[in-house]
Design a protein around this motif. Structure first.
Motif, PDB file in Angstrom:
ATOM      1  N   PRO A 278       0.842  -1.003  -0.040  1.00 42.17           N
ATOM      2  CA  PRO A 278       0.125   0.094  -0.110  1.00 42.17           C
ATOM      3  C   PRO A 278       0.989   1.184   0.053  1.00 42.17           C
ATOM      4  CG  PRO A 278      -0.830  -1.581   1.756  1.00 42.17           C
ATOM      5  CD  PRO A 278       0.597  -1.958   1.144  1.00 42.17           C
ATOM      6  N   TRP A 291      -0.357  -2.508   5.359  1.00 39.29           N
ATOM      7  CA  TRP A 291      -1.740  -2.874   5.234  1.00 39.29           C
ATOM      8  C   TRP A 291      -2.702  -2.288   6.232  1.00 39.29           C
ATOM      9  CZ3 TRP A 291      -4.562  -3.522   1.364  1.00 39.29           C
ATOM     10  CH2 TRP A 291      -4.368  -4.175   0.095  1.00 39.29           C
ATOM     11  N   ALA A 299     -10.500   3.894   6.400  1.00 40.91           N
ATOM     12  CA  ALA A 299     -11.460   3.525   7.380  1.00 40.91           C
ATOM     13  C   ALA A 299     -11.914   4.925   7.993  1.00 40.91           C
ATOM     14  CB  ALA A 299     -11.474   2.208   8.198  1.00 40.91           C
ATOM     15  N   LYS A 303     -15.239   7.480   7.021  1.00 42.58           N
ATOM     16  CA  LYS A 303     -16.259   7.820   8.202  1.00 42.58           C
ATOM     17  C   LYS A 303     -16.600   9.246   8.220  1.00 42.58           C
ATOM     18  CE  LYS A 303     -15.155   4.283  11.600  1.00 42.58           C
ATOM     19  NZ  LYS A 303     -14.379   3.851  12.840  1.00 42.58           N
ATOM     20  N   ASP A 322     -15.818  -9.786  -6.102  1.00 44.49           N
ATOM     21  CA  ASP A 322     -15.110  -8.431  -5.713  1.00 44.49           C
ATOM     22  C   ASP A 322     -16.448  -7.123  -5.750  1.00 44.49           C
ATOM     23  OD1 ASP A 322     -12.612  -9.599  -5.239  1.00 44.49           O
ATOM     24  OD2 ASP A 322     -12.336  -9.356  -7.333  1.00 44.49           O
ATOM     25  N   ALA A 325     -19.085  -7.250  -2.938  1.00 47.28           N
ATOM     26  CA  ALA A 325     -18.455  -6.773  -1.835  1.00 47.28           C
ATOM     27  C   ALA A 325     -18.269  -5.130  -1.857  1.00 47.28           C
ATOM     28  CB  ALA A 325     -17.109  -7.342  -1.490  1.00 47.28           C
ATOM     29  N   LEU A 329     -20.318  -2.425   0.455  1.00 48.32           N
ATOM     30  CA  LEU A 329     -19.688  -1.407   1.234  1.00 48.32           C
ATOM     31  C   LEU A 329     -20.298   0.127   1.029  1.00 48.32           C
ATOM     32  CD1 LEU A 329     -16.793  -0.607   3.004  1.00 48.32           C
ATOM     33  CD2 LEU A 329     -16.176   0.318   0.603  1.00 48.32           C
TER      34      LEU A 329
ATOM     35  N   LEU B 298      -4.105   1.002  -2.947  1.00 48.94           N
ATOM     36  CA  LEU B 298      -4.026  -0.276  -2.322  1.00 48.94           C
ATOM     37  C   LEU B 298      -3.754  -1.419  -3.344  1.00 48.94           C
ATOM     38  CD1 LEU B 298      -7.237   0.309  -0.171  1.00 48.94           C
ATOM     39  CD2 LEU B 298      -5.066   0.160   0.643  1.00 48.94           C
ATOM     40  N   ASP B 333      -9.262  -8.343  -4.012  1.00 53.32           N
ATOM     41  CA  ASP B 333      -9.892  -7.203  -3.910  1.00 53.32           C
ATOM     42  C   ASP B 333     -11.152  -7.228  -3.166  1.00 53.32           C
ATOM     43  OD1 ASP B 333      -8.963  -5.066  -6.233  1.00 53.32           O
ATOM     44  OD2 ASP B 333      -9.103  -6.990  -7.193  1.00 53.32           O
ATOM     45  N   TRP B 334     -11.955  -8.204  -3.157  1.00 56.63           N
ATOM     46  CA  TRP B 334     -12.963  -8.577  -2.030  1.00 56.63           C
ATOM     47  C   TRP B 334     -12.371  -8.423  -0.839  1.00 56.63           C
ATOM     48  CZ3 TRP B 334     -12.721 -12.456   1.444  1.00 56.63           C
ATOM     49  CH2 TRP B 334     -11.971 -13.504   1.343  1.00 56.63           C
ATOM     50  N   VAL B 336      -9.755  -6.910   0.391  1.00 56.46           N
ATOM     51  CA  VAL B 336      -9.391  -5.504   0.693  1.00 56.46           C
ATOM     52  C   VAL B 336     -10.666  -4.667   1.210  1.00 56.46           C
ATOM     53  CG1 VAL B 336      -8.405  -3.135  -0.305  1.00 56.46           C
ATOM     54  CG2 VAL B 336      -7.360  -5.548  -0.751  1.00 56.46           C
ATOM     55  N   THR B 337     -11.756  -4.737   0.318  1.00 52.20           N
ATOM     56  CA  THR B 337     -12.894  -3.939   0.547  1.00 52.20           C
ATOM     57  C   THR B 337     -13.538  -4.474   1.968  1.00 52.20           C
ATOM     58  OG1 THR B 337     -13.376  -4.040  -1.642  1.00 52.20           O
ATOM     59  CG2 THR B 337     -15.475  -3.565  -0.488  1.00 52.20           C
ATOM     60  N   CYS B 338     -13.489  -5.863   2.213  1.00 48.08           N
ATOM     61  CA  CYS B 338     -14.061  -6.148   3.449  1.00 48.08           C
ATOM     62  C   CYS B 338     -13.319  -5.762   4.666  1.00 48.08           C
ATOM     63  CB  CYS B 338     -14.092  -7.956   3.354  1.00 48.08           C
ATOM     64  SG  CYS B 338     -15.319  -8.506   2.279  1.00 48.08           S
ATOM     65  N   GLN B 339     -12.065  -5.788   4.833  1.00 48.28           N
ATOM     66  CA  GLN B 339     -11.248  -5.184   5.495  1.00 48.28           C
ATOM     67  C   GLN B 339     -11.407  -3.658   5.838  1.00 48.28           C
ATOM     68  OE1 GLN B 339      -7.244  -6.735   4.346  1.00 48.28           O
ATOM     69  NE2 GLN B 339      -7.289  -8.565   5.636  1.00 48.28           N
ATOM     70  N   ILE B 340     -11.727  -2.958   4.968  1.00 49.71           N
ATOM     71  CA  ILE B 340     -12.026  -1.493   5.119  1.00 49.71           C
ATOM     72  C   ILE B 340     -13.232  -1.491   5.802  1.00 49.71           C
ATOM     73  CG2 ILE B 340     -12.756   0.452   4.093  1.00 49.71           C
ATOM     74  CD1 ILE B 340     -10.962  -0.144   1.707  1.00 49.71           C
ATOM     75  N   ALA B 341     -14.406  -2.219   5.325  1.00 53.65           N
ATOM     76  CA  ALA B 341     -15.647  -2.506   6.156  1.00 53.65           C
ATOM     77  C   ALA B 341     -15.593  -2.661   7.380  1.00 53.65           C
ATOM     78  CB  ALA B 341     -16.618  -3.063   5.320  1.00 53.65           C
ATOM     79  N   LYS B 343     -12.708  -2.473   9.390  1.00 52.29           N
ATOM     80  CA  LYS B 343     -12.251  -1.345  10.334  1.00 52.29           C
ATOM     81  C   LYS B 343     -13.062  -0.313  10.454  1.00 52.29           C
ATOM     82  CE  LYS B 343      -7.243  -2.115   9.522  1.00 52.29           C
ATOM     83  NZ  LYS B 343      -6.814  -2.572  11.150  1.00 52.29           N
ATOM     84  N   MET B 344     -14.226   0.011   9.639  1.00 48.54           N
ATOM     85  CA  MET B 344     -15.203   0.846   9.920  1.00 48.54           C
ATOM     86  C   MET B 344     -16.046   0.485  10.954  1.00 48.54           C
ATOM     87  SD  MET B 344     -15.568   2.612   5.895  1.00 48.54           S
ATOM     88  CE  MET B 344     -16.901   3.921   6.550  1.00 48.54           C
ATOM     89  N   ALA B 346     -18.316  -2.226  10.503  1.00 49.42           N
ATOM     90  CA  ALA B 346     -19.382  -2.823   9.975  1.00 49.42           C
ATOM     91  C   ALA B 346     -19.451  -4.283  10.321  1.00 49.42           C
ATOM     92  CB  ALA B 346     -19.268  -2.400   8.300  1.00 49.42           C
ATOM     93  N   PHE B 349     -19.125  -8.476   6.967  1.00 53.96           N
ATOM     94  CA  PHE B 349     -18.078  -8.688   6.000  1.00 53.96           C
ATOM     95  C   PHE B 349     -16.998  -9.763   6.387  1.00 53.96           C
ATOM     96  CE2 PHE B 349     -19.915  -4.549   5.178  1.00 53.96           C
ATOM     97  CZ  PHE B 349     -19.831  -4.410   3.644  1.00 53.96           C
TER      98      PHE B 349
END
Lengths: 345, 550
Positions: A278, A291, A299, A303, A322, A325, A329, B298, B333-334, B336-341, B343-344, B346, B349
């Motif tokens: 990253p 990461w 995140a 927010k 992908d 997901a 989000l 990312l 990619d899925w 990464v997206t889920c990890q963002i969610a 961390k927010m 949610a 995920f």
């Protein structure tokens, strides 16, 4: 529906469907008849004379790849006459074929080798007659070494019947016969589209991929380029992609591929330019970050925006999972319908 | 794709690729199939070899023209009058399928009325296609059934592209070429999973499975499944996102696997938009012109490094399987997206893998109810709609009724492209793809062998125009529109008609989208990539030395 046809091969009752050739019927009944110019994707040709048989009521020894099955037909696939004629035909092919099998990339995958082994032919009995022939290495992905060519015409028929490009054909006669491009051009000067369908069908080491590496395993997947969705096997060895092969069971491509799918994948996948960490923009531009840190920054920042202030662009190159997901989000976490992809572009 | 959705109830390819072999007539419009969809090109050429008629409608002398029975070369942007005139000829001669129209379609009267403006003489004048060719094409298409229409972005990428699509839909309904093997209306999608991205709800108006975001029932369903969801107000489209970024309404963007800094029209505008953002996250496998502007980049994993599925142009869902581990440091990619969610903060995920995600898709998207990994592994592929695990999938849409009930004939008016050539910018610029590269070249430009075939942009120009401007093959040219300027070498070819020049969008050194038009389809906001006005000049040597633009 095609009619069922019952007939006999070597005394064995075989059931097939109308329109099938004797060779195909025999092969699918588990009766091997040696063959070289036959290919299931191509029209019958009858060029190599390996698949000759005797059929009751027919004169001579017809090629089983060009005769359609008929009710009550009685076929014999072996016998001293058949064997001798096949051997003579095979010796004619071997006379001008190099014997350095170990040095050939098709070693152990060569169909000529297999037929010779099946026939128990271990040496050449005829003198080499042809002069050394030109090798065309102009294409970056494959080469044509005419010295290995057995003139089965699978390649030229592929270019005519399958891709309809007609870049290559057999020219001249007798021992001058050769696979040629228009006006004896090199591949790169010609109208060839470099799909490699001819390479995929060559039974010997005449049309071969450059840098051939035999994979240790193969994985069935779907091509990443256009929307045809060609089903393909990625060959893997030592953690790298080393080969690509069309899947003949694939419903959208039936085994066919184009230049990008066949030759344009391995190099980009493990290219040294791949992003491996990253990056986070600081005062001195983008710098590598862990990461965990990068995801936390994303995140935390996400927010702070209201649903109307944020937008998400999903990728039409990534998988359905992908994309699912990321739109989830957008909707369930960011609370926005501002999500789109490049479908309009 | 909005055109077909309006008329038929679904915007996807009605038939399958394998169907072309059953067609008596193939009509290819605005598509360069042998370059952009090579394997479909094989299939179409084989059909012609077996005796199918082929009609090509394209201003460019594309690869299929060599195999065509009839080639119509309309002026760019005149698809609507051309196809509507074919409809009129078919009706006037009684070649239409009366029974099909009566039983399956509606709005015929309004449609017939709108055909009055499309007499052969006027349409021939507008399109530049001789009247007898229009008539011959209408006859060939109507009298050889089943007939399949295929089209690509040469229909859509105009400011009235949706009208072009609907004209095609009219033509198919008029002749009963819907819901049968070998017939249909077949949009050939551009990217590997553009169909899937739409199916999965990466659209501002629909949840997965084309369930409308404005429908309270759908909203309640997804809110229940996800715990929370977005409002009933549709989101904004990709082009609108960039407009909104420019004027500060959009402050943050999350872009995955896209390079709008090269692929999108009117690049100066895109750059301004991205630079205006308060926060930009870009996920990709390589550095691109777009990642360069990101606050966070990312690294995603390529298709060879992850499991999942793609949906091809014929609605066929097929497995993608991991062949090698993700290249060091990259992640699917899925994930990464889920990890963002996560961390927010949610919930929902915590998928163990793509398999779990597909299970959720099966539950929430009715047309995908039966598309499970177990079945895909067993049978290779399934075409949606496939509502249950017993359902065999749907190779042909609209077999008994249209998805929307009755097929709707659309009355259409003709509008020229947004920007037409004039004295200052006398050429029309058309853009498109080439066989040896893919999109912005982030993948294919890194394949040495592909670069041997094509390593720089060339401006295709007709021999007559080249002669007028005293341009020789290989001359360095400057190509300018109202929005920008690029340089490229000349390739003189009759593939492009006189008055029109052509470039791809594969080369970052020659970003042709600096030139393209801000015009957009009035319905879908699809950019007008296929037409903008440019001027072409030879670059003088001293100017080259001082470094050109672009």
């Amino acid at each position: 529906m095609a009619q069922t046809v019952k007939f006999t091969i070597d005394g064995k009752q075989v059931t097939s469907t109308e329109g099938t050739t004797v060779l195909e019927a025999a092969l699918s009944a588990g009766i091997f008849i040696p063959n070289l110019c036959f290919h299931p994707d191509l029209e019958p040709y009858g060029g190599c004379r390996m698949c000759i048989v005797e059929i009751q009521g027919m004169r001579g020894m017809p090629t089983s790849c060009t005769i359609k099955v008929a009710e009550g037909m009685i076929v014999k696939t072996f016998g001293p006459e058949i064997d001798k004629t096949r051997r003579d035909a095979l010796q004619l092919l071997l006379a001008n074929h190099p014997t350095d099998c170990l040095a050939c990339v098709k070693n152990q995958r060569c169909e000529l080798q297999k037929v010779a082994a099946y026939m128990g032919v271990t040496e050449r009995t005829m003198q080499r007659t042809a002069r050394p022939q030109a090798v065309d290495e102009s294409n970056p992905f494959f080469k044509l070494d005419r010295n290995y060519c057995i003139l089965c015409a699978r390649c030229t028929r592929t270019c005519n019947e399958i891709t309809c490009v007609n870049a290559i054909d057999l020219v001249s006669r007798g021992d001058e016969t050769r696979v040629s491009l228009f006006q004896d051009q090199q591949f790169m000067e010609s109208i060839c589209r470099s799909c490699g369908e001819c390479v995929a069908r060559c039974p010997v080491g005449a049309l071969v991929s450059k840098n051939t590496v035999i994979p240790s395993s193969e994985v069935l997947t779907t091509c990443c380029y256009c929307a045809v969705g060609c089903s393909m096997y990625l060959g893997v060895r030592d953690g790298k992609i080393v080969s690509v092969r069309g899947n003949s069971e694939g419903k959208s491509n039936k085994g066919k591929l184009c230049v990008k799918g066949r030759f344009g994948i391995a190099e980009f996948v493990t290219h040294p330019d791949r992003l491996t960490s990253p990056l986070v923009k600081g005062e001195n531009g983008q710098v590598q970050a862990s990461w965990d840190d990068a995801l936390q920054i994303v995140a935390d920042r996400f927010k702070t925006y209201s649903p109307d202030e944020i937008a998400v662009v999903a990728s039409a190159r990534t998988t359905n999972e992908d994309v699912y997901a990321v739109q989830k989000l957008a909707r369930a976490v960011l609370g926005t319908n501002n999500v789109d992809n490049c479908a309009r572009l | 794709m909005a055109g077909l959705a309006t008329q038929f109830g679904s915007g996807a390819m009605t038939n399958s690729i394998g169907d072309f072999k059953d067609s008596a007539c193939l009509l290819s419009i605005g598509a360069n199939t042998t370059e952009a969809h090579p394997v479909i090109g094989f299939e179409m050429k084989q059909a012609v070899k077996r005796g199918a008629k082929l009609i090509v409608i394209n201003p460019r002398k594309v690869g299929l023209v060599r195999h065509a029975d009839l080639w119509l070369r309309p002026k760019s942007g005149t698809n609507v009058p051309l196809i509507m005139a074919m409809c009129r000829v078919i009706l006037e001669n009684g070649w239409h399928d009366e029974a099909f129209m009566a039983a399956r379609c509606e709005n015929l009267e309004a449609f017939k009325e709108s055909l009055e403006q499309y007499d052969l003489e006027s349409v021939s004048r507008i399109t530049g296609v001789p009247a007898e060719d229009i008539k011959a094409a209408a006859c060939m298409y109507a009298k050889n059934t089943p007939a399949a229409i295929s089209y690509a972005m040469g229909i859509c990428e105009f400011s009235h592209g949706t009208d072009g699509v609907m004209a095609v839909g009219n033509l198919a309904m008029l002749t009963g070429n819907i819901g049968k093997p070998g017939a249909g209306v077949n949009p050939l999608r551009g990217q590997n999973n553009v169909q899937g991205a739409c199916d999965m709800g990466a659209l501002p108006t629909t949840y997965p499975g084309y369930q409308s975001v404005t429908d309270p029932v759908s909203q309640a369903k997804f809110a229940l499944a996800w715990g929370k969801t977005s409002g009933l107000k549709p989101g904004i489209t990709l082009s609108e996102m960039f407009d909104a970024a420019c004027d500060g309404r959009i402050k943050a963007m999350y872009i995955i696997g896209e390079n709008p800094m090269l692929s999108d029209p009117n690049l100066a505008h895109i750059e301004k938009a991205l630079r205006s953002l308060d926060f930009l996250v870009v996920q990709d496998i390589f550095q691109t012109e777009t990642t360069a502007l990101a606050h966070v980049v990312l690294p995603g994993a390529s298709f060879a490094e992850k499991d999942g599925t793609f949906t091809n142009t014929e609605r066929r869902v097929q497995r993608v399987r991991k062949a090698i581990e993700p290249v060091s440091g990259s992640r699917p990619d899925w994930l990464v997206t889920c990890q963002i969610a996560q961390k927010m903060g949610a919930q929902g995920f915590d998928y163990k893998g793509p398999y779990d995600i597909m299970n959720e898709i099966n539950r929430l998207s009715p047309s995908w109810g039966g598309i499970t990994y177990e079945r895909l592994d067993a049978c290779g592929s399934l075409q949606w709609p496939c509502p249950t695990v017993e359902h065999p999938g749907t190779p042909i849409l609209h077999t008994h009724v249209f998805t929307r009930g009755r097929g709707k004939f659309m009355p259409l008016d003709y509008f020229p492209p947004f920007e037409m050539p004039d004295d200052e910018f006398p050429f029309l610029l058309d853009t498109g793809r080439a066989l040896f590269h893919y999109h912005t070249g982030t993948m294919t430009r890194r394949v040495g062998g592909l670069n041997r075939f094509m390593n720089e942009e060339k401006l295709q120009i007709n021999p007559a125009d080249a002669q007028n401007l005293d341009i020789r093959d290989g001359d360095m040219l400057s190509i300018a529109s109202r929005r920008g300027k690029v340089t490229a070498r000349a390739k003189i070819t009759d593939v492009t008609p006189a008055g029109t020049v052509y470039m791809t969008f594969h080369f970052r050194e020659t970003p042709s989208n600096l030139l393209t038009s801000p015009g957009r389809d009035v319905v879908t906001a699809t950019p007008e990539y296929k037409a903008c006005a440019v001027k072409v000049e030879k670059v003088k040597v001293e100017k080259l030395k001082s470094g050109g633009e672009g």
